[in-house]
Design an enzyme around this catalytic site. Structure first.
Site, short mmCIF file in Angstrom:
data_model
loop_
_atom_site.label_atom_id
_atom_site.label_comp_id
_atom_site.label_asym_id
_atom_site.label_seq_id
_atom_site.Cartn_x
_atom_site.Cartn_y
_atom_site.Cartn_z
CG ASP A 173 0.18 -4.26 9.73
OD1 ASP A 173 0.18 -5.52 9.39
OD2 ASP A 173 0.08 -3.30 9.03
CG ASP A 216 3.42 -4.75 11.36
OD1 ASP A 216 4.32 -5.34 10.63
OD2 ASP A 216 3.00 -3.57 11.30
NE ARG A 259 -2.48 1.25 3.65
CZ ARG A 259 -3.16 1.22 4.77
NH1 ARG A 259 -4.77 1.28 4.54
NH2 ARG A 259 -2.84 1.23 5.92
CB THR A 285 -1.85 7.22 -3.51
OG1 THR A 285 -1.26 5.82 -3.48
CG2 THR A 285 -0.90 8.38 -4.19
#
Length: 208
Positions: free
Chosen positions: A199, A202, A103, A107
């Protein structure tokens, strides 16, 4: 096409354990794998069967087996790997496709860096796995690439989702069924799911 929220008690119990911030990396990784196994039952519930002749230790019989070619499991790297291995526990003969996306933090768009799939993907049901359906950008990009390489039957499986991501995926690919364990409240300004579980990559790999 449809949205299926998998409300099975075991799925919801494991999801709550994943959400807890004190859950260790090892526990989180195992919970993702176990949840993927359970989600796999739902996404494969309507697979077509055919009757074959076999012989049991007692006698001959006609018995049901899966019809046609085996499935393709398409993992969106890197977090999809946790779901992939849980699905492979259930579907050990499945072929595997890897789609590398990251990602862009400016943006929020998904950028592809890797794609590898079986050559006959057009002849197989493809199950795309990724723990989170947040903005929907990664899921849309992954399915764009799968269709570009010939995939015709595609389903998407995630642990968590939000309305925004669901709508984005359904708008881009209305022919793709979505399976999720929860539709959460919203996205935060950084596009993380709330209340979510953090996340997933993670937490799965201990990288933060």
């Amino acid at each position: 096409m449809g949205l299926t929220i998998v409300s099975h008690p075991l799925v919801q119990h494991k999801l709550t354990m994943m959400r807890r911030k004190e859950t260790s990396t090892a526990e989180f990784r195992q919970l993702v794998r176990e949840t993927a196994f359970l989600l796999g039952y739902e996404v494969t519930r309507d697979l077509e069967l055919e009757t074959v002749h076999i012989e049991t230790p007692m006698e001959e019989m006609e018995a049901p087996m899966l019809k046609g070619k085996k499935l393709v499991l398409a993992s969106i790297l890197r977090a999809g790997e946790g779901l992939l291995f849980g699905m492979l526990d259930l579907l050990p003969s499945a072929r595997v496709c890897h789609i590398g996306l990251y990602r862009d933090h400016n943006t929020l768009e998904a950028v592809e860096y890797y794609f590898k799939a079986p050559e006959d993907i057009s002849e197989r049901l493809v199950i795309v796995v990724d723990p989170m359906l947040a903005t929907g950008n990664s899921a849309v990009k992954a399915i764009d690439q799968l269709k570009k390489h010939g995939a015709k039957q595609i389903r998407f499986v995630c642990i968590l989702s939000v309305e925004q991501g669901i709508k984005q995926l359904q708008k881009a690919h209305p022919d793709v069924d979505i399976f999720t364990a929860s539709v959460d409240r919203a996205l935060d300004p950084a596009s993380y799911i709330l209340p979510g579980l953090g996340d997933a990559g993670d937490r799965m790999f201990g990288t933060k």
